[in-house]
Design a protein around this motif. Structure first.
Motif, PDB file in Angstrom:
ATOM      1  N   PRO A  99       4.677   9.120   5.192  1.00 46.45           N
ATOM      2  CA  PRO A  99       4.393   8.935   3.752  1.00 46.45           C
ATOM      3  C   PRO A  99       4.006   7.294   3.676  1.00 46.45           C
ATOM      4  CG  PRO A  99       6.579   8.663   4.269  1.00 46.45           C
ATOM      5  CD  PRO A  99       6.071   9.275   5.683  1.00 46.45           C
ATOM      6  N   TYR A 100       3.334   6.792   4.590  1.00 46.91           N
ATOM      7  CA  TYR A 100       3.144   5.261   4.616  1.00 46.91           C
ATOM      8  C   TYR A 100       1.883   4.938   3.980  1.00 46.91           C
ATOM      9  CZ  TYR A 100       6.957   5.422   8.018  1.00 46.91           C
ATOM     10  OH  TYR A 100       8.203   5.714   8.471  1.00 46.91           O
ATOM     11  N   VAL A 101       1.825   3.811   3.365  1.00 48.45           N
ATOM     12  CA  VAL A 101       0.582   3.269   2.834  1.00 48.45           C
ATOM     13  C   VAL A 101       0.432   1.670   3.225  1.00 48.45           C
ATOM     14  CG1 VAL A 101       0.258   4.699   0.849  1.00 48.45           C
ATOM     15  CG2 VAL A 101       1.652   2.681   0.651  1.00 48.45           C
ATOM     16  N   LEU A 102      -0.557   0.939   3.285  1.00 47.44           N
ATOM     17  CA  LEU A 102      -0.602  -0.199   3.717  1.00 47.44           C
ATOM     18  C   LEU A 102      -0.996  -1.151   2.494  1.00 47.44           C
ATOM     19  CD1 LEU A 102      -0.660  -2.524   5.883  1.00 47.44           C
ATOM     20  CD2 LEU A 102      -3.176  -1.827   6.102  1.00 47.44           C
ATOM     21  N   ARG A 103      -0.016  -2.028   2.293  1.00 48.38           N
ATOM     22  CA  ARG A 103      -0.690  -3.100   1.417  1.00 48.38           C
ATOM     23  C   ARG A 103      -0.460  -4.597   2.040  1.00 48.38           C
ATOM     24  NH1 ARG A 103       3.360  -1.136  -3.708  1.00 48.38           N
ATOM     25  NH2 ARG A 103       2.365   0.703  -3.774  1.00 48.38           N
ATOM     26  N   VAL A 104      -1.611  -5.188   1.511  1.00 43.27           N
ATOM     27  CA  VAL A 104      -1.984  -6.474   2.459  1.00 43.27           C
ATOM     28  C   VAL A 104      -1.645  -7.783   1.273  1.00 43.27           C
ATOM     29  CG1 VAL A 104      -3.755  -7.993   3.619  1.00 43.27           C
ATOM     30  CG2 VAL A 104      -3.401  -5.382   4.085  1.00 43.27           C
ATOM     31  N   TRP A 105      -1.169  -8.868   1.798  1.00 42.67           N
ATOM     32  CA  TRP A 105      -1.245 -10.070   1.031  1.00 42.67           C
ATOM     33  C   TRP A 105      -1.641 -11.116   1.950  1.00 42.67           C
ATOM     34  CZ3 TRP A 105       2.378  -6.215  -0.219  1.00 42.67           C
ATOM     35  CH2 TRP A 105       2.478  -6.296  -1.574  1.00 42.67           C
ATOM     36  N   THR A 106      -2.463 -12.110   1.377  1.00 44.46           N
ATOM     37  CA  THR A 106      -2.949 -13.241   1.976  1.00 44.46           C
ATOM     38  C   THR A 106      -1.395 -13.984   2.354  1.00 44.46           C
ATOM     39  OG1 THR A 106      -3.707 -14.524  -0.011  1.00 44.46           O
ATOM     40  CG2 THR A 106      -5.132 -13.245   1.260  1.00 44.46           C
ATOM     41  N   ALA A 107      -1.308 -14.864   3.428  1.00 45.11           N
ATOM     42  CA  ALA A 107      -0.253 -15.406   3.381  1.00 45.11           C
ATOM     43  C   ALA A 107      -0.474 -16.907   4.332  1.00 45.11           C
ATOM     44  CB  ALA A 107       0.673 -14.934   4.504  1.00 45.11           C
ATOM     45  N   ALA A 149       6.467 -18.270   6.863  1.00 44.88           N
ATOM     46  CA  ALA A 149       5.155 -18.365   6.159  1.00 44.88           C
ATOM     47  C   ALA A 149       5.606 -17.822   4.648  1.00 44.88           C
ATOM     48  CB  ALA A 149       4.453 -17.132   6.740  1.00 44.88           C
ATOM     49  N   GLU A 150       4.515 -17.987   3.867  1.00 44.38           N
ATOM     50  CA  GLU A 150       4.827 -17.627   2.451  1.00 44.38           C
ATOM     51  C   GLU A 150       3.475 -16.643   1.916  1.00 44.38           C
ATOM     52  OE1 GLU A 150       5.044 -21.159  -0.009  1.00 44.38           O
ATOM     53  OE2 GLU A 150       3.230 -21.960   0.612  1.00 44.38           O
ATOM     54  N   PRO A 151       3.876 -15.607   1.245  1.00 42.32           N
ATOM     55  CA  PRO A 151       2.642 -15.034   0.596  1.00 42.32           C
ATOM     56  C   PRO A 151       2.018 -15.552  -0.414  1.00 42.32           C
ATOM     57  CG  PRO A 151       4.775 -13.881   0.151  1.00 42.32           C
ATOM     58  CD  PRO A 151       4.976 -15.304   0.735  1.00 42.32           C
ATOM     59  N   VAL A 152       0.717 -15.564  -0.657  1.00 45.75           N
ATOM     60  CA  VAL A 152      -0.308 -16.130  -1.539  1.00 45.75           C
ATOM     61  C   VAL A 152      -0.673 -15.146  -2.496  1.00 45.75           C
ATOM     62  CG1 VAL A 152      -2.297 -17.558  -1.722  1.00 45.75           C
ATOM     63  CG2 VAL A 152      -0.921 -17.943   0.412  1.00 45.75           C
ATOM     64  N   ALA A 153      -1.150 -14.362  -2.271  1.00 42.56           N
ATOM     65  CA  ALA A 153      -1.749 -13.307  -3.102  1.00 42.56           C
ATOM     66  C   ALA A 153      -2.074 -11.916  -2.633  1.00 42.56           C
ATOM     67  CB  ALA A 153      -3.172 -13.692  -3.775  1.00 42.56           C
ATOM     68  N   ARG A 154      -1.656 -10.728  -3.399  1.00 46.71           N
ATOM     69  CA  ARG A 154      -1.969  -9.391  -2.966  1.00 46.71           C
ATOM     70  C   ARG A 154      -3.485  -9.299  -2.887  1.00 46.71           C
ATOM     71  NH1 ARG A 154      -0.204  -3.837  -5.095  1.00 46.71           N
ATOM     72  NH2 ARG A 154      -1.425  -2.789  -3.495  1.00 46.71           N
ATOM     73  N   VAL A 155      -4.011  -8.397  -1.775  1.00 45.29           N
ATOM     74  CA  VAL A 155      -5.381  -8.292  -1.620  1.00 45.29           C
ATOM     75  C   VAL A 155      -5.434  -6.873  -2.471  1.00 45.29           C
ATOM     76  CG1 VAL A 155      -7.096  -7.461   0.073  1.00 45.29           C
ATOM     77  CG2 VAL A 155      -5.711  -9.259   0.593  1.00 45.29           C
ATOM     78  N   PRO A 156      -6.413  -6.851  -3.222  1.00 46.08           N
ATOM     79  CA  PRO A 156      -6.692  -5.570  -3.912  1.00 46.08           C
ATOM     80  C   PRO A 156      -6.731  -4.231  -3.261  1.00 46.08           C
ATOM     81  CG  PRO A 156      -8.182  -7.113  -4.918  1.00 46.08           C
ATOM     82  CD  PRO A 156      -7.403  -7.739  -3.634  1.00 46.08           C
ATOM     83  N   GLY A 157      -6.252  -3.159  -3.549  1.00 43.29           N
ATOM     84  CA  GLY A 157      -6.095  -2.155  -2.901  1.00 43.29           C
ATOM     85  C   GLY A 157      -4.923  -1.715  -2.111  1.00 43.29           C
ATOM     86  N   GLU A 158      -5.101  -0.240  -1.567  1.00 38.53           N
ATOM     87  CA  GLU A 158      -4.014   0.324  -0.689  1.00 38.53           C
ATOM     88  C   GLU A 158      -4.593   1.125   0.076  1.00 38.53           C
ATOM     89  OE1 GLU A 158       0.021   1.285  -2.853  1.00 38.53           O
ATOM     90  OE2 GLU A 158      -0.870   3.320  -2.512  1.00 38.53           O
ATOM     91  N   TRP A 159      -4.114   1.059   1.473  1.00 37.57           N
ATOM     92  CA  TRP A 159      -4.665   2.187   2.362  1.00 37.57           C
ATOM     93  C   TRP A 159      -3.635   2.970   2.950  1.00 37.57           C
ATOM     94  CZ3 TRP A 159      -5.469  -3.237   1.750  1.00 37.57           C
ATOM     95  CH2 TRP A 159      -6.512  -3.658   1.128  1.00 37.57           C
ATOM     96  N   PRO A 160      -4.082   4.452   3.254  1.00 38.86           N
ATOM     97  CA  PRO A 160      -3.132   5.339   3.550  1.00 38.86           C
ATOM     98  C   PRO A 160      -3.073   5.325   5.096  1.00 38.86           C
ATOM     99  CG  PRO A 160      -5.339   6.298   3.293  1.00 38.86           C
ATOM    100  CD  PRO A 160      -5.395   4.849   2.639  1.00 38.86           C
ATOM    101  N   LEU A 161      -1.672   5.427   5.638  1.00 34.73           N
ATOM    102  CA  LEU A 161      -1.251   5.353   7.075  1.00 34.73           C
ATOM    103  C   LEU A 161      -0.827   6.671   7.284  1.00 34.73           C
ATOM    104  CD1 LEU A 161       0.466   1.886   7.032  1.00 34.73           C
ATOM    105  CD2 LEU A 161      -1.932   2.245   7.891  1.00 34.73           C
ATOM    106  N   LYS A 162      -0.201   7.021   8.336  1.00 38.03           N
ATOM    107  CA  LYS A 162       0.655   8.247   8.620  1.00 38.03           C
ATOM    108  C   LYS A 162       1.456   8.592   7.321  1.00 38.03           C
ATOM    109  CE  LYS A 162       3.216   8.634  12.076  1.00 38.03           C
ATOM    110  NZ  LYS A 162       3.802   8.224  13.305  1.00 38.03           N
TER     111      LYS A 162
END
Length: 137
Positions: free
Chosen positions: A77-85, A62-75
């Protein structure tokens, strides 16, 4: 302050559908659905981690297309960032290889038919048109 560790999530899109993956491990997450992905390793670009994780977890190219705006806290020290792919031409179909036991392609009107992990809900909402989920809802 603790350094944040980025976890990448893939909004893998194909023919207007989003791929959801059901967790099989760890036990506290088993049976809930998520955007596939994983931790970015030291010295790795998030986009490269996304490609690697999709290869390891789903066996796809697969290939990343674009980053989805935003960042979401996980446990911490982790944070989730999402890309469309998207799947690259010639990639095989996704298979649940690691940490998942089922995959499902969801159209926008069926996104909420699976019980998403709590931390993935805001990211999935962000994938929908802003007019459907205005800020603050």
């Amino acid at each position: 302050m603790t350094e944040r560790i980025v976890v990448v999530g893939a909004a893998l899109l194909d023919a207007g559908r989003l791929l959801a993956a059901r967790r099989s491990a760890p036990p506290e997450l088993a049976g809930r659905w998520e955007l596939p992905g994983g931790k970015v390793e030291a010295g790795e670009r998030p986009e490269d981690a996304l490609v690697r994780e999709l290869r390891e977890e789903l066996g796809v190219d697969a290939e990343p297309v674009a980053r989805v705006p935003g960042e979401w806290p996980l446990k911490p020290p982790y944070v989730l960032r999402v890309w469309t792919a998207r799947l690259r031409p010639g990639s095989r179909a996704p298979q649940p290889l690691e940490d998942h036991d089922e995959l499902r392609w969801l159209t926008p009107d069926r996104l909420w038919e699976v019980p998403w992990l709590d931390q993935d809900v805001p990211a999935v909402r962000a994938l929908l048109a802003p007019s459907l989920f205005p800020a603050g809802s």
